[in-house]
Design a protein around this motif. Structure first.
Motif, PDB file in Angstrom:
ATOM      1  N   MET A   1       0.846  -1.182   0.000  1.00 13.62           N
ATOM      2  CA  MET A   1       0.000   0.000   0.000  1.00 13.62           C
ATOM      3  C   MET A   1       0.892   1.247   0.000  1.00 13.62           C
ATOM      4  SD  MET A   1      -2.902   1.172   2.753  1.00 13.62           S
ATOM      5  CE  MET A   1      -1.825   1.400   4.148  1.00 13.62           C
ATOM      6  N   THR A   2       0.572   2.144  -0.906  1.00  5.98           N
ATOM      7  CA  THR A   2       1.292   3.407  -1.005  1.00  5.98           C
ATOM      8  C   THR A   2       0.333   4.543  -0.681  1.00  5.98           C
ATOM      9  OG1 THR A   2       2.669   2.475  -2.758  1.00  5.98           O
ATOM     10  CG2 THR A   2       2.653   4.863  -2.545  1.00  5.98           C
ATOM     11  N   GLU A   3       0.814   5.542   0.053  1.00 12.58           N
ATOM     12  CA  GLU A   3      -0.005   6.712   0.355  1.00 12.58           C
ATOM     13  C   GLU A   3       0.461   7.892  -0.475  1.00 12.58           C
ATOM     14  OE1 GLU A   3      -0.801   7.819   4.336  1.00 12.58           O
ATOM     15  OE2 GLU A   3      -2.010   6.026   4.640  1.00 12.58           O
TER      16      GLU A   3
ATOM     17  N   ASP B   1      -3.445   4.181  -1.931  1.00 14.00           N
ATOM     18  CA  ASP B   1      -3.827   3.813  -3.298  1.00 14.00           C
ATOM     19  C   ASP B   1      -4.934   2.752  -3.325  1.00 14.00           C
ATOM     20  OD1 ASP B   1      -2.294   1.654  -2.460  1.00 14.00           O
ATOM     21  OD2 ASP B   1      -0.939   1.692  -4.183  1.00 14.00           O
ATOM     22  N   THR B   2      -5.300   2.239  -2.165  1.00 12.84           N
ATOM     23  CA  THR B   2      -6.384   1.260  -2.069  1.00 12.84           C
ATOM     24  C   THR B   2      -7.696   1.891  -1.609  1.00 12.84           C
ATOM     25  OG1 THR B   2      -5.705   0.742   0.191  1.00 12.84           O
ATOM     26  CG2 THR B   2      -4.818  -0.653  -1.578  1.00 12.84           C
ATOM     27  N   GLU B   3      -7.672   3.200  -1.327  1.00 17.90           N
ATOM     28  CA  GLU B   3      -8.841   3.918  -0.825  1.00 17.90           C
ATOM     29  C   GLU B   3      -9.331   4.926  -1.846  1.00 17.90           C
ATOM     30  OE1 GLU B   3      -9.419   5.442   3.408  1.00 17.90           O
ATOM     31  OE2 GLU B   3      -7.244   5.385   3.141  1.00 17.90           O
ATOM     32  N   THR B   4     -10.625   5.223  -1.798  1.00 19.74           N
ATOM     33  CA  THR B   4     -11.119   6.308  -2.647  1.00 19.74           C
ATOM     34  C   THR B   4     -10.833   7.641  -1.962  1.00 19.74           C
ATOM     35  OG1 THR B   4     -13.344   6.396  -1.691  1.00 19.74           O
ATOM     36  CG2 THR B   4     -12.992   4.863  -3.554  1.00 19.74           C
ATOM     37  N   ILE B   5     -10.744   8.659  -2.772  1.00 18.37           N
ATOM     38  CA  ILE B   5     -10.508  10.004  -2.239  1.00 18.37           C
ATOM     39  C   ILE B   5     -11.668  10.419  -1.348  1.00 18.37           C
ATOM     40  CG2 ILE B   5     -10.217  12.434  -2.878  1.00 18.37           C
ATOM     41  CD1 ILE B   5      -8.825  11.254  -5.497  1.00 18.37           C
TER      42      ILE B   5
ATOM     43  N   ALA C   1     -12.389   7.384  -7.518  1.00 14.63           N
ATOM     44  CA  ALA C   1     -10.980   7.615  -7.832  1.00 14.63           C
ATOM     45  C   ALA C   1     -10.059   7.216  -6.687  1.00 14.63           C
ATOM     46  CB  ALA C   1     -10.760   9.080  -8.189  1.00 14.63           C
ATOM     47  N   ARG C   2      -9.010   6.498  -7.077  1.00 10.47           N
ATOM     48  CA  ARG C   2      -7.929   6.128  -6.162  1.00 10.47           C
ATOM     49  C   ARG C   2      -6.642   6.731  -6.717  1.00 10.47           C
ATOM     50  NH1 ARG C   2     -11.730   2.282  -5.823  1.00 10.47           N
ATOM     51  NH2 ARG C   2     -11.994   1.180  -3.856  1.00 10.47           N
ATOM     52  N   PRO C   3      -5.857   7.390  -5.863  1.00 10.85           N
ATOM     53  CA  PRO C   3      -4.660   8.065  -6.373  1.00 10.85           C
ATOM     54  C   PRO C   3      -3.594   7.092  -6.873  1.00 10.85           C
ATOM     55  CG  PRO C   3      -4.679   8.114  -3.985  1.00 10.85           C
ATOM     56  CD  PRO C   3      -5.988   7.508  -4.410  1.00 10.85           C
ATOM     57  N   GLN C   4      -2.900   7.521  -7.895  1.00 12.67           N
ATOM     58  CA  GLN C   4      -1.759   6.770  -8.421  1.00 12.67           C
ATOM     59  C   GLN C   4      -0.485   7.611  -8.320  1.00 12.67           C
ATOM     60  OE1 GLN C   4      -2.207   3.329  -9.755  1.00 12.67           O
ATOM     61  NE2 GLN C   4      -3.772   3.930  -8.275  1.00 12.67           N
ATOM     62  N   SER C   5      -0.650   8.833  -7.810  1.00  9.15           N
ATOM     63  CA  SER C   5       0.466   9.757  -7.594  1.00  9.15           C
ATOM     64  C   SER C   5      -0.045  10.824  -6.638  1.00  9.15           C
ATOM     65  CB  SER C   5       0.899  10.403  -8.921  1.00  9.15           C
ATOM     66  OG  SER C   5      -0.112  11.286  -9.391  1.00  9.15           O
TER      67      SER C   5
END
Length: 113
Positions: A1-3, A19-23, A77-81
């Protein structure tokens, strides 16, 4: 998991989102008010313009492929950056629909002159 850091432009609000959570779910967790309605990627109430960064949002059915590159539905949406988002910005298709709906009444009534 990346934040990743998600910054909301013009508000001074910043949150960390895995990256596993929605905004949207992270907004709830952090007490940040974020508009939403359906929570399934269809209504576009939670739309935000992507100013900087990338998201993955495969279930954002309310957006065209082109719109999904420029707008995030925070419920999907889940962040990728790291991200900068401008909340309350809607894709052109929504603005076009609103303009069309507003214009539908124009000229509909008979002119009595």
């Amino acid at each position: 998991m990346t934040e990743y850091t998600v910054e909301f432009v013009g508000t001074g609000e910043t949150i960390e989102v895995a990256d596993t959570e929605t905004i949207l779910s992270s907004c709830f967790d952090e007490g940040i008010a974020q508009e939403y309605s359906c929570r399934v990627g269809m209504c576009l109430a939670c739309s935000a313009e992507i100013v900087e960064g990338e998201v993955t949002q495969p279930a954002a059915r309310g957006l065209t492929d082109e719109e999904a590159e420029e707008y995030a539905l925070t419920c999907m949406a889940r962040p990728q950056s790291d991200l900068k988002l401008d909340r309350g910005k809607y894709p052109p298709s929504i603005e076009d629909d609103a303009a069309t709906a507003a214009g539908e009444g124009d000229g509909a009534a008979a002119d009595d002159d």
